[in-house]
Design a protein around this motif. Structure first.
Motif, PDB file in Angstrom:
ATOM      1  N   TYR A 131       0.816  -1.212  -0.042  1.00 28.87           N
ATOM      2  CA  TYR A 131       0.010  -0.021  -0.011  1.00 28.87           C
ATOM      3  C   TYR A 131       0.869   1.184   0.035  1.00 28.87           C
ATOM      4  N   TRP A 132       1.948   1.295   0.903  1.00 27.71           N
ATOM      5  CA  TRP A 132       2.626   2.502   1.087  1.00 27.71           C
ATOM      6  C   TRP A 132       3.594   2.628  -0.253  1.00 27.71           C
ATOM      7  N   ARG A 133       4.047   1.353  -0.755  1.00 23.31           N
ATOM      8  CA  ARG A 133       4.583   1.526  -2.108  1.00 23.31           C
ATOM      9  C   ARG A 133       3.848   2.271  -3.042  1.00 23.31           C
ATOM     10  N   HIS A 134       2.535   1.880  -3.157  1.00 24.19           N
ATOM     11  CA  HIS A 134       1.623   2.524  -4.224  1.00 24.19           C
ATOM     12  C   HIS A 134       1.495   4.129  -3.992  1.00 24.19           C
ATOM     13  N   VAL A 135       1.361   4.370  -2.630  1.00 15.99           N
ATOM     14  CA  VAL A 135       1.211   5.897  -2.403  1.00 15.99           C
ATOM     15  C   VAL A 135       2.648   6.613  -2.597  1.00 15.99           C
ATOM     16  N   GLU A 136       3.842   5.880  -2.302  1.00 17.43           N
ATOM     17  CA  GLU A 136       5.037   6.504  -2.788  1.00 17.43           C
ATOM     18  C   GLU A 136       5.022   6.715  -4.112  1.00 17.43           C
ATOM     19  N   LEU A 137       4.558   5.871  -5.110  1.00 17.50           N
ATOM     20  CA  LEU A 137       4.454   6.063  -6.355  1.00 17.50           C
ATOM     21  C   LEU A 137       3.830   7.026  -7.000  1.00 17.50           C
ATOM     22  N   PHE A 138       2.494   7.295  -6.348  1.00 20.75           N
ATOM     23  CA  PHE A 138       1.464   8.213  -6.563  1.00 20.75           C
ATOM     24  C   PHE A 138       1.224   8.961  -5.431  1.00 20.75           C
ATOM     25  N   PRO A 139       1.864   9.946  -5.305  1.00 19.27           N
ATOM     26  CA  PRO A 139       1.768  11.001  -4.063  1.00 19.27           C
ATOM     27  C   PRO A 139       0.793  12.105  -4.373  1.00 19.27           C
ATOM     28  N   ASN A 140       0.441  12.398  -5.580  1.00 21.79           N
ATOM     29  CA  ASN A 140      -0.438  13.346  -6.003  1.00 21.79           C
ATOM     30  C   ASN A 140      -1.930  13.496  -5.391  1.00 21.79           C
ATOM     31  N   LYS A 141      -2.438  14.592  -5.054  1.00 21.22           N
ATOM     32  CA  LYS A 141      -3.804  14.406  -4.730  1.00 21.22           C
ATOM     33  C   LYS A 141      -4.373  13.929  -3.639  1.00 21.22           C
ATOM     34  N   ARG A 142      -3.139  13.752  -2.529  1.00 25.63           N
ATOM     35  CA  ARG A 142      -3.552  13.096  -1.279  1.00 25.63           C
ATOM     36  C   ARG A 142      -3.073  13.920  -0.195  1.00 25.63           C
ATOM     37  N   SER A 143      -3.828  13.879   0.867  1.00 33.16           N
ATOM     38  CA  SER A 143      -3.601  14.628   2.346  1.00 33.16           C
ATOM     39  C   SER A 143      -2.678  13.608   2.993  1.00 33.16           C
ATOM     40  N   LEU A 144      -1.893  14.244   3.863  1.00 31.04           N
ATOM     41  CA  LEU A 144      -1.221  13.665   4.830  1.00 31.04           C
ATOM     42  C   LEU A 144      -1.597  13.195   6.081  1.00 31.04           C
ATOM     43  N   PRO A 145      -2.037  12.140   6.374  1.00 35.15           N
ATOM     44  CA  PRO A 145      -2.550  11.831   7.786  1.00 35.15           C
ATOM     45  C   PRO A 145      -1.626  11.948   8.780  1.00 35.15           C
ATOM     46  N   GLU A 146      -2.316  12.984   9.801  1.00 32.56           N
ATOM     47  CA  GLU A 146      -1.405  13.238  11.052  1.00 32.56           C
ATOM     48  C   GLU A 146      -1.185  11.976  11.986  1.00 32.56           C
ATOM     49  N   ASP A 147      -1.976  11.071  11.964  1.00 35.79           N
ATOM     50  CA  ASP A 147      -1.853   9.903  12.652  1.00 35.79           C
ATOM     51  C   ASP A 147      -0.350   8.986  12.258  1.00 35.79           C
ATOM     52  N   VAL A 148      -0.325   9.127  10.975  1.00 37.85           N
ATOM     53  CA  VAL A 148       0.739   8.363  10.244  1.00 37.85           C
ATOM     54  C   VAL A 148       2.206   8.973  10.535  1.00 37.85           C
ATOM     55  N   VAL A 149       2.076  10.431  10.661  1.00 42.04           N
ATOM     56  CA  VAL A 149       3.399  11.249  10.936  1.00 42.04           C
ATOM     57  C   VAL A 149       3.684  10.909  12.393  1.00 42.04           C
ATOM     58  N   VAL A 150       2.652  10.835  13.238  1.00 45.26           N
ATOM     59  CA  VAL A 150       3.216  10.544  14.733  1.00 45.26           C
ATOM     60  C   VAL A 150       3.518   9.208  14.757  1.00 45.26           C
ATOM     61  N   ARG A 151       2.939   8.163  14.288  1.00 39.95           N
ATOM     62  CA  ARG A 151       3.604   6.717  14.270  1.00 39.95           C
ATOM     63  C   ARG A 151       5.095   6.716  13.468  1.00 39.95           C
ATOM     64  N   LEU A 152       5.284   7.397  12.701  1.00 35.83           N
ATOM     65  CA  LEU A 152       6.650   7.433  12.220  1.00 35.83           C
ATOM     66  C   LEU A 152       7.592   7.975  13.081  1.00 35.83           C
ATOM     67  N   LYS A 153       7.013   9.093  13.735  1.00 39.01           N
ATOM     68  CA  LYS A 153       8.089   9.581  14.801  1.00 39.01           C
ATOM     69  C   LYS A 153       8.368   8.948  15.860  1.00 39.01           C
ATOM     70  N   GLU A 154       7.359   8.078  16.338  1.00 35.44           N
ATOM     71  CA  GLU A 154       7.415   7.068  17.497  1.00 35.44           C
ATOM     72  C   GLU A 154       8.410   5.976  17.114  1.00 35.44           C
ATOM     73  N   PHE A 155       8.223   5.539  15.823  1.00 32.56           N
ATOM     74  CA  PHE A 155       9.193   4.289  15.237  1.00 32.56           C
ATOM     75  C   PHE A 155      10.600   5.029  15.190  1.00 32.56           C
ATOM     76  N   PHE A 156      10.895   6.142  14.848  1.00 30.16           N
ATOM     77  CA  PHE A 156      12.447   6.679  14.495  1.00 30.16           C
ATOM     78  C   PHE A 156      12.814   6.917  15.960  1.00 30.16           C
ATOM     79  N   ILE A 157      12.172   7.220  17.007  1.00 28.11           N
ATOM     80  CA  ILE A 157      12.645   7.593  18.453  1.00 28.11           C
ATOM     81  C   ILE A 157      12.908   6.267  19.206  1.00 28.11           C
ATOM     82  N   GLN A 158      12.253   5.283  18.575  1.00 29.57           N
ATOM     83  CA  GLN A 158      12.508   3.805  19.499  1.00 29.57           C
ATOM     84  C   GLN A 158      13.608   3.278  18.574  1.00 29.57           C
TER      85      GLN A 158
END
Length: 458
Positions: A131-158
C-alpha cells in the motif's frame, strides 16, 4: 511504477473489455467517480483504449465477486507486456491501508519470501507494505494523515534508542538514516492534513520500510524477532560444520569463520534483517581492502628487491620460496582490486547493491571463503618471504650468527603462531580426536583384517 516492479507489487492479470475514461495527467487517470492509476502513457490512443477496457473489467469482476468498493478505493493498472495482452491490477483501500484483489491470489514476492506466515494479522503488514509502495509512486492529490506522521516519529525514536543502548536495531534503517529522518519529522508535521505531494512521498517511503520490517520480524506474532541475529526457525544453522570449510578455515588463518559469523548476522533466515549492518560491513570491507592493497604493494616491492640481492641468487631454495611469496602477494593485490571495483560499482548504482549482494549469498560458506582470499594470500606471502629470508640467514651465516638468530627466530615463530591458532583450539581438538579414533580403529581392526577400508571419523 514500471513493469520490473509488477511481481513485487502484487499485480494480477486481466482480460479486456471496453469503457470510457478521461485522462488528466500522465500516470493519473480519473474515471467517473473512480480513481484509477497507471504509469502507462494514456496519451497514446491504443494504450488508453486498453486501460479503459481493463478498468471496466476490473470493476465488473469485483461486482460479480460481491466485493464492496468504498468511494476511497483506488485501482492500479500496469501494462505487463509491451503488446498490452496482459494487464496487471490491484485495488487500494485507504481506510484499511492495504491492497487487495477480487479473487484469491498467492504471491511469493508480496510475502517477501518469508516462511511461516499464517495469520491475517501478519499478512496485513505485507499488504500494507505494498500500500505504501503505491502511495510512494502516486503521491499526488493526497492529504497527509497526522496519525501516520506521529506513528513514524515514534518508530524513529524507538529505533534511535535501540542504536544508542544496544548498538543495533531490527529496523531496516542504519543509525545515520534514523537520525537524519528523525530531524525531518517535525517539519513534516506542518504538512499534515494537506495535499503536499513531496511530504506524502517521504512519509510513504519511510512507512514502506517500517511495514516491511514489521512483516519480516513477525511483529505482534508469537515468537517475534526481538534481536537482529535471532532466528525464527529451528532449521537455521549459523555455523558451518563441513570438513572442507574447517580445513580452509585453518589454511586461511580463521578469516572465513570470522566473515561467516558477520554474514550470518546480516543474512538471517535468508533475509536482510538489518541494512545498517550491511552498509557497515561494506564500509569495513572497503577499509580492510585498502589496507591489504597497501601491504600487498609493499610486500611486492620487498620480494622483488630481495630477489635482486646478489648472494640470494645463489640460493635456489630461497629463490623458489621467494617466488611463491611474490605470487601470493600478487594474488592478494589482484583479488583486492577486483573486490574494490565491484563494491565501488555498487556504490555508483545503489539500487543494484542489495540485489548484487543477494546473488552472492547462495552460500555463506563460499562467500566467506571468497572474502578471505586477500587476507590469506597476504599472510602466506609474508610467511613465504620469512621462510626465504630464514633460508638465506641459516645457509650463508656463520655459527655465531646462526646461534644468536635461531632462538630469536624460534621465539618469533611461536609468538606469531600463538594468536593465529588461539581461535582454532576447538578445531585442532576435533582433528586430534579424529586422529586418535582412527589410530585406535586401525590398530584394533585394520591390522587384524589386513586391509583398511573406511575411516570411523566423520
Amino acid at each position: 511504477m514500471g513493469a520490473a516492479y509488477a511481481p513485487n507489487r502484487g499485480f494480477v492479470f486481466l482480460s479486456l473489455v471496453s469503457c470510457a475514461s478521461t485522462p488528466l495527467l500522465p500516470g493519473f487517470t480519473h474515471i467517473a467517480h473512480q480513481r484509477v492509476f497507471t504509469d502507462a502513457n494514456v496519451r497514446d490512443p491504443g494504450i488508453a483504449v486498453k486501460m479503459r477496457k481493463a478498468t471496466e473489467k476490473a470493476y465488473e469482476e469485483a461486482r460479480n465477486a460481491e466485493v464492496v468498493l468504498h468511494p476511497s478505493v483506488e485501482l492500479a493498472l500496469e501494462l505487463v507486456c509491451g503488446d498490452g495482452t496482459r494487464i496487471g491490477y490491484y485495488f487500494v483501500d485507504h481506510d484499511r491501508r492495504i491492497i487487495f484483489w477480487f479473487e484469491a491470489h498467492k504471491s511469493h514476492h508480496v510475502m517477501l519470501g518469508v516462511r511461516g506466515v499464517e495469520r491475517k494479522s501478519h499478512v496485513r503488514y505485507a499488504l500494507e507494505t505494498q500500500y505504501w509502495r503505491h502511495v510512494e509512486l502516486f503521491p499526488n492529490k493526497r492529504s497527509l494523515p497526522e496519525d501516520v506522521v506521529v506513528r513514524l516519529k515514534e518508530f524513529f525514536i524507538q529505533a534511535q534508542s535501540e542504536y544508542i543502548v544496544g548498538g543495533t536495531s531490527i529496523s531496516l534503517l542504519s543509525s545515520a538514516e534514523v537520525t537524519s529522518m528523525l530531524s525531518l519529522v517535525d517539519p513534516l508535521m506542518s504538512s499534515t492534513n494537506k495535499e503536499h505531494e513531496h511530504s506524502v512521498h517521504i512519509i510513504a517511503r519511510c512507512m514502506k520500510r517500517i511495514c516491511m520490517a514489521n512483516f519480516m520480524n513477525f511483529y505482534g506474532q508469537p515468537g517475534a524477532r526481538l534481536d537482529t541475529e535471532q532466528s525464527l526457525y529451528r532449521d537455521s544453522n549459523t555455523r558451518s560444520k563441513t570438513i572442507l570449510f574447517r580445513v580452509m578455515n585453518l589454511i586461511f588463518f580463521g578469516s572465513p569463520d570470522a566473515y561467516s559469523k558477520v554474514l550470518h548476522g546480516i543474512w538471517v533466515n535468508d533475509l536482510f534483517i538489518s541494512w545498517g549492518r550491511h552498509r557497515n560491513f561494506i564500509d569495513r570491507l572497503n577499509s580492510e581492502w585498502n589496507g591489504y592493497a597497501i601491504f600487498s604493494t609493499v610486500m611486492l616491492a620487498v620480494d622483488i628487491s630481495f630477489l635482486a640481492v646478489p648472494f640470494v641468487q645463489t640460493q635456489t631454495s630461497a629463490i623458489l620460496v621467494s617466488y611463491l611469496s611474490t605470487l601470493c602477494t600478487m594474488g592478494s593485490l589482484v583479488v583486492t582490486l577486483v573486490f574494490a571495483r565491484q563494491v565501488n560499482d555498487d556504490r555508483r548504482y545503489p539500487d543494484k547493491r542489495l540485489s548484487s549482494f543477494k546473488s552472492m549469498m547462495y552460500s555463506i560458506e563460499r562467500l566467506a571463503l571468497m572474502l578471505s582470499l586477500p587476507f590469506a594470500f597476504l599472510i602466506w606471502g609474508i610467511i613465504f618471504f620469512a621462510a626465504a629470508l630464514s633460508i638465506v640467514i641459516f645457509r650463508t651465516s656463520d655459527v655465531i650468527t646462526v646461534s644468536i638468530a635461531y632462538p630469536i627466530w624460534a621465539a618469533i615463530v611461536i609468538l606469531a603462531t600463538w594468536p593465529a591458532l588461539t581461535g582454532h583450539i576447538n578445531t585442532l581438538k576435533y582433528w586430534m580426536k579424529c586422529w586418535i579414533i582412527y589410530l585406535k580403529w586401525y590398530f584394533n581392526f585394520g591390522l587384524s583384517r589386513g586391509t583398511v577400508t573406511t575411516s570411523p571419523c566423520v
